[in-house]
Structures are given as structure tokens and as C-alpha cells.
Scaffold this motif. Structure first.
Motif, PDB file in Angstrom:
ATOM      1  N   ILE A 316     -54.204 115.433  42.315  1.00 38.63           N
ATOM      2  CA  ILE A 316     -54.475 114.001  42.391  1.00 38.63           C
ATOM      3  C   ILE A 316     -53.872 113.369  41.140  1.00 38.63           C
ATOM      4  N   ALA A 317     -52.807 112.596  41.304  1.00 38.18           N
ATOM      5  CA  ALA A 317     -52.040 112.112  40.160  1.00 38.18           C
ATOM      6  C   ALA A 317     -52.895 111.326  39.185  1.00 38.18           C
ATOM      7  N   ALA A 351     -59.082 123.393  44.438  1.00 40.95           N
ATOM      8  CA  ALA A 351     -58.848 124.744  44.953  1.00 40.95           C
ATOM      9  C   ALA A 351     -57.659 124.776  45.904  1.00 40.95           C
ATOM     10  N   VAL A 352     -57.584 123.812  46.814  1.00 38.43           N
ATOM     11  CA  VAL A 352     -56.476 123.771  47.777  1.00 38.43           C
ATOM     12  C   VAL A 352     -55.156 123.519  47.061  1.00 38.43           C
ATOM     13  N   SER A 353     -55.170 122.660  46.046  1.00 35.50           N
ATOM     14  CA  SER A 353     -53.962 122.389  45.281  1.00 35.50           C
ATOM     15  C   SER A 353     -53.460 123.646  44.579  1.00 35.50           C
ATOM     16  N   ALA A 354     -54.398 124.427  44.032  1.00 33.31           N
ATOM     17  CA  ALA A 354     -54.008 125.684  43.383  1.00 33.31           C
ATOM     18  C   ALA A 354     -53.408 126.651  44.399  1.00 33.31           C
ATOM     19  N   GLU A 359     -51.537 130.070  43.726  1.00 31.22           N
ATOM     20  CA  GLU A 359     -52.637 130.660  42.974  1.00 31.22           C
ATOM     21  C   GLU A 359     -53.857 130.789  43.883  1.00 31.22           C
ATOM     22  N   LYS A 360     -54.487 131.940  43.877  1.00 28.05           N
ATOM     23  CA  LYS A 360     -55.665 132.147  44.709  1.00 28.05           C
ATOM     24  C   LYS A 360     -56.852 131.373  44.132  1.00 28.05           C
ATOM     25  N   ALA A 361     -57.735 130.917  45.036  1.00 28.52           N
ATOM     26  CA  ALA A 361     -58.911 130.153  44.633  1.00 28.52           C
ATOM     27  C   ALA A 361     -60.118 130.638  45.417  1.00 28.52           C
ATOM     28  N   GLN A 387     -54.563 127.809  54.252  1.00 24.98           N
ATOM     29  CA  GLN A 387     -54.735 128.581  53.023  1.00 24.98           C
ATOM     30  C   GLN A 387     -55.786 129.674  53.200  1.00 24.98           C
ATOM     31  N   LEU A 388     -56.799 129.400  54.013  1.00 29.90           N
ATOM     32  CA  LEU A 388     -57.780 130.436  54.327  1.00 29.90           C
ATOM     33  C   LEU A 388     -57.139 131.558  55.129  1.00 29.90           C
TER      34      LEU A 388
END
Length: 423
Positions: A316-317, A351-354, A359-361, A387-388
Motif C-alpha cells: 500500500i503506497a 502477508a499477500v504482498s510478501a 516470500e512465504k507468509a 498464494q494459498l
């Protein structure tokens, strides 16, 4: 576990009302403010207060002694608390109330000895061989090579003519039991020995002096045999047996803490271990199919990393601009605000952004179910399902009534160290 400490960024959410309740009463209701609240960065959605970061604690094992002098207990978490295992060739007291898991841990101890090609002997004064082998089979422990000797009263002892009228049992039965124990130890010459349970010998001795002398004699015999001994005590006597504490090389205490609601909490503590470093304090443990599982207490100070941290953006910018590019990696951040202000949404977005960056979250949810969390994230346009499916995001449901704090910390640690989760 070997290797350098792993760093992960933690984002925790809490409503304003929850935070005020914690600050006022503490987690235990004893009027204490939890230390964790003074070591995290607070984020109020209207007002920000910065504090000191708290890196994730990792394994603090330090090999200050020779591994050849230590033997595994058969419980990985317990070995970690002991910093490698028990020093071989000594007597150890494993004490706890009935149902604390003493026999289960002792069965893991002898089963591990078999795997290491060691001779093991189990002397039982309370349970039958059939009961012990059944308990081991229920946990999937192989003890077929363990010699189990029953030192139980037989049916003839119920006959009136077999009852003592002149001599006290201490003058007859105690000496017979001790001589038989010594005879079997010299015959088998075990590397590992379990005596279950000392309460029988204590009641036979009646006199504390006689009991102490018998244990001292047993200690001398075991030293000659170079045998590692676990003495199990169910603490059925009213007073703590501190005399025995002074004799043995180490004392391990297993305790249970019943709660008004939820699962009983179990704690392991090493009260004494001569000449060896170990991790002090109480450690949560549980009994599952497979045996006793210990969750060592983490020490954050032993795993601090001197590397300069990089930032973990939220995606989120505007929020990243407020935080100077994102959160510092290896720190913990607490999102605080009233219900419905977007704490969970921000955390899930991070988490989704990572995950989208590779990168795992991991997400641990206490109140909302995984499906509810996923539905809301999808409704807000987050690509969480893909991602899941890729295994980049994990959602873990936590029931505080059934899971101890130590078990939760162990799960978080596993996600960071074993599954390489970074957020």
C-alpha cells in the motif's frame, strides 16, 4: 537446530479495548503488564508510538561440552532444554503428580536407548509389564528389546499366613527388593535404567534415614555399572522429598495447572543439574500420540542479529510512505484500534504482498475462521487463494483454550525456521 538465526517480521492486531484490558490487568489478571507490550512497536490507526523492536528468538543451544558425554532423552524439546541431553552415568529424579507423563517420558527414554544400540532395563514397582508394553504401543514406541522386570506383590501376599506380625516390612521386603534390583542390574548391565516408582520404596522404608541409605547404596552400585538411571516419583507423600534432591545428579519436575476453562496446562522445569548448563525456567509441554512433546522457552537475547535490517513493504503506497518504505525486517509490530477499523485487512494485505514478492507468509487467527478470512480478503480484491494454492501463504487457526503459549511459539518458530516464512 543448527544454522544462523532466522529473521521474520511480525504483525499483530489488537482492538483498543483489548489493549486497555491487558494494560490494566495483565494476561494473568495479577496486575502485571506483560513484558511483550513494552518490546513491540504500537500502531494506533490514528496515532503512532514507536518503541524498540523485538526479533524472533531462535535456538540458543551452545555446545559447551562434549556430545559424547550426553545421551538423548528421546524427547527432542527436552534435549534442547538440557542443551544436548543428560550427562551419562548418573542418577536423575523425574518427579510429578500422577498423570503428569512420567512413565511416558521414561518409555521414550528407554526406546531411544534401543535405537542407539544400548541395553535398557525397566524395573517397575507399580505397573505390570503388560500395562507398560501396551502404553508404549499406543504411542508407537518400540520397546521389544527392553527387559522389563516386575517387582510387584504377588497373590500369596493376600493370604493371612503371609502377613507380617513380628517384623516390619522395612526389615524384610525392602532389603529383598533392593537386593533384587542390584542383582538384575549386575546381570543385565544396562546402559539405561528406569525405576518406577520410588514411592513404593519410600513406604516400605518408613524411616527417612533407612530410605536415604538405600538410595545412596543404589547410587554407588549404578556408578560402578556406569549406568544412567531415571528414578520416577509420583510425589504421593505429603512433604517434598528434598533429601532425595540432594542425592541425585539432576531433578526434573513435571507439573499440571488446571484452568477454569480449557485444556490443563503442563509445565516442565529442571530444578537441578550438576555441573551442566541448561535452559532455566518453566517450559510448556503436552502429551500426544507419540509421547511427551516439550516446547522450550525462547530467549530472544540469545538470537539477536547485528545485520542492518531491510524493509518489508505492505504493498500500500501511502502506508509504506508513512513507515519509511515498510517495516524493518526482524521486528514486531502491533496494530491497535477499535473493531472494524481495518487491522486484519492491513495484516492480510502485508502477508499477500510478501507472497507476491516470493516470500512465504503465515497468518495465525484466533477469532475468525480461515474460510471467513479468505472470503473477506477476496472481497477486498486480494489474490490470497492463488498464494494459498502455491504454498506461499499459510493460515493457522489457534484455539487459546486448547493450545498453550509455548505450543503457539513453537508453531511460529517452525514456520520461520523450517518453512522459511518471512512475514
Amino acid at each position: 537446530m543448527a544454522g544462523p538465526p532466522q529473521e521474520a517480521t511480525f504483525l499483530m492486531t489488537e482492538t483498543t479495548a483489548q489493549r486497555q484490558a491487558v494494560l490494566s490487568h495483565g494476561f494473568t489478571g495479577a496486575g502485571r503488564v506483560p513484558k511483550v507490550l513494552s518490546r513491540v512497536r504500537f500502531w494506533v490507526l490514528r496515532k503512532t508510538r514507536k518503541g524498540e523492536g523485538m526479533p524472533l528468538a531462535a535456538n540458543d543451544l551452545q555446545q559447551n561440552h562434549h556430545a559424547t558425554d550426553l545421551i538423548s532423552t528421546g524427547c527432542e524439546g527436552f534435549d534442547e532444554v538440557l542443551r544436548g541431553g543428560l550427562p551419562a552415568g548418573h542418577l536423575y529424579l523425574l518427579e510429578g503428580d500422577p498423570g503428569a507423563g512420567k512413565t511416558t517420558l521414561a518409555l521414550q527414554f528407554v526406546a531411544k536407548g534401543l535405537k542407539n544400540k544400548e541395553r535398557a532395563l525397566y524395573l517397575t514397582l507399580s505397573e505390570s509389564e503388560e500395562d507398560l508394553r501396551y502404553a508404549a504401543s499406543q504411542h508407537g514406541l518400540s520397546i521389544d528389546g527392553v527387559e522389563i522386570l516386575e517387582l510387584l506383590p504377588n497373590e500369596d501376599d493376600l493370604n493371612p499366613e503371609e502377613q507380617y506380625t513380628v517384623f516390619h516390612p522395612a526389615e524384610v521386603e525392602l532389603n529383598d527388593r533392593m537386593q533384587r534390583i542390584v542383582k538384575e542390574v549386575r546381570r543385565v548391565q544396562p546402559d539405561r535404567l528406569v525405576i518406577d516408582a520410588l514411592s513404593e520404596l519410600r513406604m516400605l522404608a518408613r524411616d527417612p534415614l533407612r530410605y536415604r541409605r538405600q538410595i545412596l547404596s543404589l547410587k554407588d552400585v549404578m556408578a560402578d555399572q556406569k549406568c544412567t538411571v531415571l528414578l520416577l516419583d509420583d510425589r504421593t507423600s505429603r512433604d517434598a522429598d528434598l533429601q532425595l534432591h540432594s542425592i541425585v545428579h539432576g531433578v526434573i519436575n513435571l507439573s499440571k495447572s488446571p484452568r477454569d476453562y480449557g485444556k490443563t496446562r503442563r509445565h516442565l522445569e529442571i530444578l537441578k543439574l550438576r555441573g551442566m548448563p541448561y535452559r532455566e525456567g518453566t517450559h510448556d509441554y503436552t502429551i500426544v500420540t507419540g509421547g511427551v512433546v516439550v516446547f522450550p522457552r525462547l530467549v530472544a537475547a540469545d538470537s539477536r542479529n547485528a545485520r542492518p535490517p531491510d524493509t518489508v513493504p505492505s504493498g500500500i503506497a501511502q502506508l509504506d510512505a508513512l513507515t519509511g518504505g515498510g517495516l524493518d525486517r526482524g521486528t514486531s509490530t502491533l496494530l491497535v484500534g477499535p473493531a472494524g477499523c481495518g487491522k486484519t485487512t492491513i495484516a492480510v494485505h502485508w502477508a499477500v504482498s510478501a507472497a507476491q514478492r516470493g516470500e512465504k507468509a503465515a497468518l495465525f487467527t484466533f477469532e475468525e475462521g480461515p474460510q471467513t478470512l479468505i472470503t473477506r480478503a477476496v472481497g477486498l480484491g486480494m489474490d490470497i487463494i492463488s498464494q494459498l494454492d502455491k504454498g506461499m501463504v499459510h493460515i493457522e487457526r489457534v484455539d487459546p483454550a486448547e493450545m498453550s503459549p509455548g505450543e503457539l511459539v513453537a508453531k511460529v518458530r517452525d514456520y520461520v525456521e523450517a518453512q522459511n516464512c518471512r512475514v
